[in-house]
Motif scaffolding. Structure first.
Motif, short mmCIF file in Angstrom:
data_model
loop_
_atom_site.label_atom_id
_atom_site.label_comp_id
_atom_site.label_asym_id
_atom_site.label_seq_id
_atom_site.Cartn_x
_atom_site.Cartn_y
_atom_site.Cartn_z
N HIS A 45 -4.41 -6.66 -4.24
CA HIS A 45 -3.78 -6.06 -3.05
C HIS A 45 -2.88 -7.11 -2.39
O HIS A 45 -3.36 -7.97 -1.64
CB HIS A 45 -4.86 -5.59 -2.06
N HIS A 93 -10.13 -1.34 0.73
CA HIS A 93 -9.65 -2.72 0.68
C HIS A 93 -10.08 -3.48 1.94
O HIS A 93 -10.17 -2.91 3.02
CB HIS A 93 -8.13 -2.71 0.44
N ASP A 131 -4.27 -9.55 0.39
CA ASP A 131 -3.53 -8.82 1.44
C ASP A 131 -2.37 -9.68 1.94
O ASP A 131 -1.96 -9.59 3.09
CB ASP A 131 -4.42 -8.39 2.61
N GLU A 165 -0.64 1.46 -0.10
CA GLU A 165 -1.80 1.45 0.74
C GLU A 165 -1.77 2.64 1.67
O GLU A 165 -0.80 2.83 2.40
CB GLU A 165 -1.81 0.13 1.53
N HIS A 182 1.18 -7.52 -0.54
CA HIS A 182 2.43 -6.88 -0.09
C HIS A 182 3.59 -7.72 -0.60
O HIS A 182 4.24 -8.45 0.15
CB HIS A 182 2.44 -6.75 1.44
N VAL A 219 0.95 -3.48 -3.48
CA VAL A 219 0.88 -2.24 -2.70
C VAL A 219 2.13 -2.10 -1.84
O VAL A 219 2.85 -3.06 -1.59
CB VAL A 219 -0.38 -2.21 -1.80
#
Ligand SMILES: [Zn+2]
Length: 277
Positions: free
Chosen positions: A15, A160, A208, A96, A17, A40
């Motif tokens: 996960h 998540h 994340d 997400e 970005h 994501v």
């Protein structure tokens, strides 16, 4: 047509970005020994950015498309659904997606909360239709996220960065979903409690990124999944290699990474993507 065994893979950041981070962090992730990143998305522009990066790094950057529960305010649901459906070939997940009841606009305005639920439910239903797993953001809305995933979802996915109550965690695990942890595992009592309770065979590791790592005073990037692994191994009292192998296997299973249609080989021959970008 191989019955040939595939070499063991390195860790996977499940996960990130990536569209907020760019190209150079992908090189650093490879150098750190990662074998892949599940990138994501949060909005249509970041979906486009994610697809672009996946085309540049086929087989390494895997695409998840979806609208984030804090990004739906200026998005048109029908456009979003059309975009995801059109670009679904090559994707490994819808995400997400989710609910965030702590978001200030949702706290202030009940109508926005309803709209957030509508985005979540509709994307769950789309994931079910497309037979893709979901990557779920559930901050402050853990019970509702679970209930709606169980009613409308595809039957597989990950909650998540799960820092919610342990009774909801039990429901998440009963439903067959995974939970994931980030480098925040070092200092978050809620995340530690959840990861202590969840069995290793249901845990994924992630960053994340570019979320800030407090203890290091900097933004994270996918290579920091090695930090997550180290904290998880410490927490579980298990050898790092065992935790890495188990969580990598979990990611391969959930996202079907070995059989995924890599964007580099299957995309770009016409169809949705070329018209969308
Ligand atoms: Zn995220």
């Amino acid at each position: 047509m191989g019955l040939r065994r595939v070499a063991r893979m390195g860790p996977i950041d499940t996960h990130a970005h990536l569209s907020d981070l760019g190209d150079e962090v992908v090189a650093r992730a490879r150098a750190a020994g990662l074998s892949g990143i599940v990138a994501v998305s949060a909005s249509v522009p970041t979906c486009e950015g994610t697809i672009k990066l996946a085309r540049q790094h086929p087989g390494f950057v895997h695409v998840a498309l979806g609208i984030h529960p804090t990004e739906f305010f200026d998005q048109d649901l029908e456009t979003v659904l059309g975009f995801i459906r059109e670009n679904a070939p090559g994707c490994v997940a819808v995400g997400e997606i989710g609910l965030d009841y702590w978001h200030r606009l949702v706290r202030k305005d009940g109508a926005q909360k309803e709209r957030q639920r509508e985005f979540y439910v509709t994307q769950l239903q789309l994931a079910r239709e497309l037979d893709l797993p979901v990557s779920i953001h559930s901050r402050g809305a853990w019970g509702d996220c679970l209930r709606l995933a169980s009613e409308h979802g595809p039957g597989r996915g990950v909650f998540h960065w799960y820092s919610g109550p342990l009774d909801v965690l039990a429901g998440v695990l009963d439903l067959g979903y995974y939970v994931s942890c980030t480098p925040a595992l070092e200092g978050s009592p809620e995340l530690r409690a959840a990861m202590e309770r969840a069995p290793l065979e249901r845990i994924l590791v992630e960053t994340d990124s570019p979320v800030w790592i407090k203890s290091q005073g900097r933004a994270s990037e996918p290579a920091d999944v090695l930090l997550t692994l180290r904290h998880l191994a410490d927490l579980k009292g298990l050898p790092l290699g065992d935790v890495e192998a188990a969580t990598t296997g979990n990611a391969e299973t959930l996202f079907k990474l070995r059989s995924a249609r890599w964007p580099g080989s299957s995309w770009g021959t016409g169809g949705g993507l070329s018209s969308a970008l």
